[in-house]
Write a protein that holds these residues in place. Structure first.
Motif, PDB file in Angstrom:
ATOM      1  N   SER A  55      -7.731   4.907   8.306  1.00 26.12           N
ATOM      2  CA  SER A  55      -8.236   3.557   8.067  1.00 26.12           C
ATOM      3  C   SER A  55      -7.890   2.635   9.230  1.00 26.12           C
ATOM      4  CB  SER A  55      -7.656   2.990   6.759  1.00 26.12           C
ATOM      5  OG  SER A  55      -8.099   3.735   5.641  1.00 26.12           O
TER       6      SER A  55
ATOM      7  N   VAL B  19       0.598   3.960  -3.154  1.00 27.01           N
ATOM      8  CA  VAL B  19       0.176   5.348  -2.956  1.00 27.01           C
ATOM      9  C   VAL B  19       1.252   6.312  -3.433  1.00 27.01           C
ATOM     10  CG1 VAL B  19      -0.396   7.087  -1.222  1.00 27.01           C
ATOM     11  CG2 VAL B  19      -1.424   4.809  -1.089  1.00 27.01           C
TER      12      VAL B  19
ATOM     13  N   THR C   2      -3.654   6.799   5.772  1.00 29.41           N
ATOM     14  CA  THR C   2      -3.813   5.400   6.153  1.00 29.41           C
ATOM     15  C   THR C   2      -4.043   5.239   7.655  1.00 29.41           C
ATOM     16  OG1 THR C   2      -1.382   5.281   6.174  1.00 29.41           O
ATOM     17  CG2 THR C   2      -2.525   4.424   4.221  1.00 29.41           C
TER      18      THR C   2
ATOM     19  N   VAL D 110       0.838  -1.209   0.000  1.00 35.51           N
ATOM     20  CA  VAL D 110       0.000   0.000   0.000  1.00 35.51           C
ATOM     21  C   VAL D 110       0.870   1.254   0.000  1.00 35.51           C
ATOM     22  CG1 VAL D 110      -1.662   1.339   1.335  1.00 35.51           C
ATOM     23  CG2 VAL D 110      -1.984  -1.115   1.060  1.00 35.51           C
TER      24      VAL D 110
ATOM     25  N   GLN E 155      -7.624   3.300  -5.110  1.00 34.37           N
ATOM     26  CA  GLN E 155      -6.459   3.917  -4.471  1.00 34.37           C
ATOM     27  C   GLN E 155      -5.509   4.503  -5.505  1.00 34.37           C
ATOM     28  OE1 GLN E 155      -6.250   1.234  -0.370  1.00 34.37           O
ATOM     29  NE2 GLN E 155      -4.813   0.828  -2.016  1.00 34.37           N
TER      30      GLN E 155
ATOM     31  N   ASN F 192      -6.742   6.264   2.049  1.00 36.48           N
ATOM     32  CA  ASN F 192      -5.408   5.738   1.739  1.00 36.48           C
ATOM     33  C   ASN F 192      -4.772   6.481   0.576  1.00 36.48           C
ATOM     34  OD1 ASN F 192      -5.856   3.883   3.747  1.00 36.48           O
ATOM     35  ND2 ASN F 192      -6.237   2.160   2.380  1.00 36.48           N
TER      36      ASN F 192
ATOM     37  N   ARG G  41      -3.000   9.453   1.500  1.00 36.72           N
ATOM     38  CA  ARG G  41      -1.981   9.160   2.509  1.00 36.72           C
ATOM     39  C   ARG G  41      -2.525   9.207   3.926  1.00 36.72           C
ATOM     40  NH1 ARG G  41       3.885  11.693   0.759  1.00 36.72           N
ATOM     41  NH2 ARG G  41       3.601  11.668  -1.490  1.00 36.72           N
TER      42      ARG G  41
ATOM     43  N   GLN H 137     -12.121   3.586   2.710  1.00 40.80           N
ATOM     44  CA  GLN H 137     -10.718   3.446   3.111  1.00 40.80           C
ATOM     45  C   GLN H 137      -9.785   3.779   1.956  1.00 40.80           C
ATOM     46  OE1 GLN H 137     -10.499  -0.570   4.610  1.00 40.80           O
ATOM     47  NE2 GLN H 137     -11.169   0.003   6.665  1.00 40.80           N
TER      48      GLN H 137
ATOM     49  N   THR I 276      -1.453   0.583   7.548  1.00 36.59           N
ATOM     50  CA  THR I 276      -2.185  -0.461   6.850  1.00 36.59           C
ATOM     51  C   THR I 276      -1.786  -1.836   7.392  1.00 36.59           C
ATOM     52  OG1 THR I 276      -2.260   0.901   4.859  1.00 36.59           O
ATOM     53  CG2 THR I 276      -2.737  -1.430   4.591  1.00 36.59           C
TER      54      THR I 276
END
Length: 469
Positions: A395, A77, A392, A73, A302, A387, A390, A383, A250
């Protein structure tokens, strides 16, 4: 039909673009489910203890692979935002450093689990032979964690770039090699050693090693403009820090949800006995297959959100999130309606030898679970909205609240205080899913209304300029 230019991600029709990006990821996730089924079939031909051993280690393996999820993740991103800003060289550099983060982090975690495999498995108190097999499987899969983590980062780099088909090819090749090697390494066919249960884990590691080779080859050949150059192969600590900063929540989110599921299994077994546990297991397996489209859509969203924020198009990033929420919610509502209509048939398909009483409990859970399917789809996409920006950590907090503040306390209260037994535990799952969707949706609306995406776009532009210096 599935070809997509990078310009379409930041300027094309949102629903169409989302679906095109998500389809290869949907296929990839379905193939992964198929791999688990075929692995189990081969191990079943070895022995019942072999199947039990892998099942015993399943929660532990899930926790260990959190490092791969975090590296993936974080890399996705960072790559997507840089590509959206048309900083392609910086995007390639982020991909390289993401693979390094996955490799290093996976090595540290993998070696620790390898050294402690026997003690970890011993906690479960399983029979001696099952414990022996489980220890061998866990120790071997632990040594494969660096490869799995690096592979996840490479796949995520292509997804962040906007080429989800490349990620599909890497994964399909890895799984194909795994499935071909399974019987050779488990049973010692031809010239291969007979490794038993450990052979299944070794096949997984070798498969993903081959997949990495394909990924690097596609990058070097310049697939989709990736064109990895020698100058991109540069260890850059700032990139590594950014990937870890985005990815660790994450990984923590994954650990939190997996740990809570272990607690739920214990609670279900306590109040529902064998029938309740069987019902919960059936529901979990059916749900895993049902949620595959939402997971693919989340990964696609995402990338779209990250690229649009990198291109300084915050409103389009917001529309992408809500469009994804609508698609996922409607799609899973349809799936839930089907599940609600035929819960008995689904239960019998998974456990054909179950008694009528056990099938009745399983059918009840599947119906209760179906009421909240729309919420699960919405949560995945909300989410993705955070995410991609940025956020995260948001989430992570949402998952902690969903599982530890809502699900487990409500399950315990309903089961014991309201005397609802295992039915109360089942309702806690659905209620926590609905609470997560409503709460996260309200918070996303509030944050984006007050400029979250605009701030994220400015941050991405500023960090891109700094990285280029």
């Amino acid at each position: 039909m599935l070809d997509l230019d990078r310009d379409e991600i930041t300027g094309g029709p949102i629903p169409k673009t989302l679906v095109i990006l998500a389809v290869p990821l949907l296929v990839q996730n379905l193939v992964q489910v198929l791999q688990q089924v075929i692995d189990t079939l081969w191990l079943g031909r070895h022995s019942l203890e072999a199947v039990a051993a892998v099942g015993l280690t399943f929660p532990v393996v899930g926790l260990v692979t959190a490092i791969a999820v975090g590296a993936g993740v974080g890399t996705q991103v960072l790559v997507s935002q840089r590509v959206g800003a048309d900083e392609l060289a910086l995007g390639r550099r982020a991909a390289v450093n993401g693979a390094v983060v996955g490799l290093v982090g996976g090595t540290i975690v993998g070696l620790a689990v390898w050294a402690l495999a026997g003690r970890i498995v011993g906690i479960f108190g399983a029979p001696d032979l099952v414990t022996e097999y489980a220890t061998a499987y866990l120790a071997t899969i632990a040594l494969a964690v660096p490869v799995l983590s690096a592979s996840e980062a490479i796949e995520s780099s292509f997804i962040g770039w906007g080429d989800t088909r490349a990620a599909l090819y890497i994964n399909v090749l890895a799984i194909a090699v795994n499935l071909v090697l399974d019987p050779f390494l488990i049973f010692g066919w031809w010239l291969f050693p007979e490794l038993g249960v450990a052979g299944a884990a070794a096949a997984t590691g070798i498969g993903y090693g081959v997949g990495i080779g394909l990924g690097i080859g596609m990058a070097l050949r310049g697939r989709s403009g990736f064109a990895l150059l020698r100058t991109d192969v540069d260890l850059h600590l700032d990139d590594c820090r950014e990937i870890v900063d985005v990815g660790w929540p994450t990984a923590g989110q994954y650990v939190s949800s997996q740990s809570a599921r272990v607690g739920m299994v214990w609670l279900v077994a306590l109040v529902g006995g064998a029938a309740g546990l069987a019902a919960y297991t059936i529901g979990a397996r059916v749900a895993t297959i049902s949620f595959v489209p939402a997971i693919g859509l989340q990964q696609a969203a995402q990338s779209m959100i990250g690229q649009n924020l990198g291109a300084e198009r915050p409103l389009r990033a917001r529309r992408t999130t809500w469009t994804g929420v609508a698609i996922a919610s409607v799609g899973l509502t349809v799936v839930g309606a089907i599940q609600w209509a035929i819960p008995g048939a689904l239960s019998a398909a998974f456990v054909p030898d179950a008694t009528p009483a056990e099938l009745a409990v399983a059918a009840e859970y599947l119906r209760i679970l179906a009421y909240g399917y729309w919420a699960i789809g919405a949560t995945y996409l909300l989410q993705a909205g955070f995410n991609g920006a940025r956020r995260t950590r948001t989430s992570l907090v949402a998952t902690l609240l969903q599982y530890w503040v809502v699900r487990i306390p409500v399950a315990a209260g309903a089961a014991f205080l309201l005397n609802m037994g295992v039915t109360g535990v089942f309702w806690a799952v659905t209620l926590s899913n609905v609470a997560a969707a409503i709460g996260l949706g309200a918070y996303y609306w509030s944050e984006t209304t007050t400029g979250m995406n605009e701030r994220a776009a400015k941050t991405a532009a500023a960090e891109g300029a700094e990285a280029a210096d």
